[in-house]
Each structure stands twice: as structure tokens, then as C-alpha cells.
Design an enzyme around this catalytic site. Structure first.
Site, PDB file in Angstrom:
ATOM      1  N   CYS B  87       0.833  -1.194   0.000  1.00  0.00           N
ATOM      2  CA  CYS B  87       0.000   0.000   0.000  1.00  0.00           C
ATOM      3  C   CYS B  87       0.877   1.257   0.000  1.00  0.00           C
ATOM      4  CB  CYS B  87      -0.989  -0.053   1.170  1.00  0.00           C
ATOM      5  SG  CYS B  87      -2.390   1.055   0.965  1.00  0.00           S
ATOM      6  N   HIS B 195      -3.367  -5.724   0.997  1.00  0.00           N
ATOM      7  CA  HIS B 195      -2.727  -5.929   2.303  1.00  0.00           C
ATOM      8  C   HIS B 195      -2.708  -7.406   2.699  1.00  0.00           C
ATOM      9  CE1 HIS B 195      -2.456  -1.753   3.858  1.00  0.00           C
ATOM     10  NE2 HIS B 195      -3.457  -1.539   3.027  1.00  0.00           N
ATOM     11  N   GLU B 197      -1.072  -8.773   5.004  1.00  0.00           N
ATOM     12  CA  GLU B 197      -0.985  -8.895   6.479  1.00  0.00           C
ATOM     13  C   GLU B 197      -2.356  -8.786   7.136  1.00  0.00           C
ATOM     14  OE1 GLU B 197      -0.390  -6.179   4.850  1.00  0.00           O
ATOM     15  OE2 GLU B 197      -0.933  -4.415   6.030  1.00  0.00           O
TER      16      GLU B 197
END
EC number: 6.3.5.3
Lengths: 76, 221
Positions: B87, B195, B197
Site C-alpha cells: 500500500c 494488504h 498482512e
């Protein structure tokens, strides 16, 4: 002294912000506007010792992203 | 395995990233402040997290890309250390010149925050080896400036060299050729808008992001 730096999107790079502004202008009832492109004005106050080439380096290293933008330096 | 997560003023996914790396790979993971001139020794992975570094002033990622720590990150990348930018991290890597192209305002102007489909285009990198080529995965995005731009020669080169890692399965933000993630020429630097994560445990609603970290662990260990 003061220098004005204009950063604009290169031709051919889509400008969603300019497009949105264009729509809003039309929404206000203005007709005859063909296109809007948005850019950025950066004013720099500096000593006369800061050279044109220093300013160009500032532009290429930070103020403009040369992948998508052009810059123009206007000295008063 | 040793990892570092870089923190800039305005980063907000740094802890999520550190937790994902630590929990999945077991790596000793250090948070490194942007003013640091040096990185910890012996790093295998550097992660540049999401967020709004420097309030997105000037351009997203522009200020962070010129910070002292990024000079050290560039040197580490040149040595072959794996660098993952997610990002805002992707924006920073393009601004720093580690990846080609630029991330512009989303074509639809709006901030996009939802889970999207991605196609894994190439599983030969350290980051994507946990996936199969052509596989579709679900990973969330949350960005305003995710519209990937590069000139058509650069795009052709990226495609020809297998450097498009992930592609959106739909038009999410106007990105050229629906590109969601790209690799550098060496294959050790990946920038991606989604993302991974945020998609590593069942409680997140899916765990498709997990294999990115598992793949890195296999590559490095």
C-alpha cells in the site's frame, strides 16, 4: 527572491481530479468547458544564490514525479 | 530469519505487518524509525508498511522515499535483501525508484476499502512461491492512490519479464492492465496495493495473505 514552480501531469496521463472538477463546473451550469487538468503550484522563497539548476534538481528529485509529471520554473 | 518493519510518521499498518511476519515466519522482527541511518545487521526481509506517511503531502510516499532510512533500504535491496512494500509501502518504493511506475489517484476518485480478488501471475518470486500461478486469492485493499501507471513500453517490459506478481480480477482503481503488484528486475523487491498482512487468520475472514509470508520463510530459511 521568489520562484514559482508549476507541476502538471504529463499529456496522456489520466487526471481523475481534473475530471471531477470538470463535472462540478458543468454542474454549476457553465457550458463550453472542454477539459480540466489539475496541477500544483509551489512557491519557494530563497536567496539569489540558489541557482536555476538547484531549482531544477529540487524538481526532479522531489517536487515532481518525472514518471507522471512535468514542471515549469517561473522566476520573478 | 530476521526482519525489519520501517515506521514513518503516519504509518499505520506497521504493527499489523510486524505481527504477521513474527507469527507466521517466527522471524526476529524489529521496528525501525525513519530517521535511522542504518538498519539492523543480517536482515533477510524489510517491510515498508501501509499508512499515510507524512500525511501523503506532496504525493503519497514522496517524503518517505527521501528519508534517511530509505537510503539504507535501497542499499539493502541492491544487496539482494527481500523488500516488501504494501500500500503506502508500494507508493514509497516507486517514489524511491526501486520499482517502476507510479501510483496515482484512484480513477473513480473514491477511497476503496474492501476485499478484492487477485490473480497470482507469477509464482517464481520469493513472495509468491507459496501460491500457484493463475490462482485466485482474496486480499483486502484500502487506498486512495492505487491507480498504477507506467508507460506502455514499461508495462510491456514488466509483463515480458514476468514482473507482474498480482493482478486484480476486476477494475478496482483504474490501474493499468489491472496490475496490483510488481517486482523489481532482481525479483527481490515486491510492491503491492493489497494488504496480505490483513488476511492471515480465519478471524480476518480468510487467510490468503498468509502464504506470502510462508513463501518468504521457505525461500529464506
Amino acid at each position: 527572491m521568489k520562484t514559482r514552480i508549476f507541476v502538471t501531469l504529463k499529456n496522456g496521463v489520466l487526471d481523475p481530479q481534473g475530471k471531477a472538477i470538470h463535472h462540478s463546473i458543468e454542474g454549476l451550469g457553465f457550458s463550453g468547458v472542454h477539459d480540466v487538468r489539475a496541477g500544483r503550484l509551489i512557491e519557494i522563497e530563497h536567496e539569489p544564490s540558489v541557482s536555476k539548476s538547484d531549482l531544477e534538481t529540487m524538481c526532479t528529485k522531489l517536487l515532481a514525479n518525472m514518471v507522471i509529471e512535468n514542471f515549469e520554473i517561473e522566476q520573478a | 530469519m530476521r526482519a525489519a518493519v520501517i515506521q514513518f510518521p503516519g504509518s499505520n499498518c506497521d504493527r499489523d505487518m510486524a505481527v504477521a511476519i513474527r507469527d507466521i515466519t517466527g522471524a526476529e522482527t524489529t521496528l525501525v524509525w525513519h530517521r535511522a541511518g542504518d538498519l539492523p545487521d543480517g536482515l533477510d526481509l524489510i517491510a515498508i508498511p501501509g499508512g499515510f506517511s507524512y500525511g501523503d503531502y506532496l504525493r503519497s510516499g514522496a517524503m518517505a522515499a527521501r528519508s534517511p532510512v530509505m537510503q539504507a533500504v535501497i542499499k539493502a535491496a541492491e544487496r539482494g535483501v527481500s523488500v516488501l512494500g504494501v500500500c503506502n509501502g508500494f507508493q514509497i518504493l516507486t517514489e524511491a525508484g526501486l520499482l517502476p511506475g507510479a501510483l496515482m489517484r484512484n480513477a473513480g476518485i473514491r477511497f476503496v476499502c474492501r476485499t478484492v480478488g487477485l490473480t497470482v501471475e507469477n509464482n517464481s518470486s520469493a513472495f509468491t512461491r507459496g501460491y500457484s500461478t493463475g490462482e485466485q486469492v482474496q486480499i483486502p485493499v484500502a487506498h486512495h492512490d492505487g491507480n498504477y501507471f507506467a508507460d506502455s513500453d514499461t508495462l510491456d517490459r514488466l509483463e515480458g519479464e514476468g514482473r507482474v506478481a498480482f493482478r486484480y480480477t476486476e477494475n478496482v482503481n483504474g490501474s493499468a492492465r489491472n496490475i496490483a503488484g510488481v517486482l523489481n528486475a532482481g525479483g527481490n523487491v515486491l510492491g503491492m496495493m493489497p494488504h496480505p498482512e490483513r488476511m492471515t487468520e480465519a478471524v480476518h475472514g480468510g487467510s490468503d495473505g498468509r502464504r506470502l509470508f510462508e513463501g518468504l520463510l521457505r525461500q529464506i530459511a
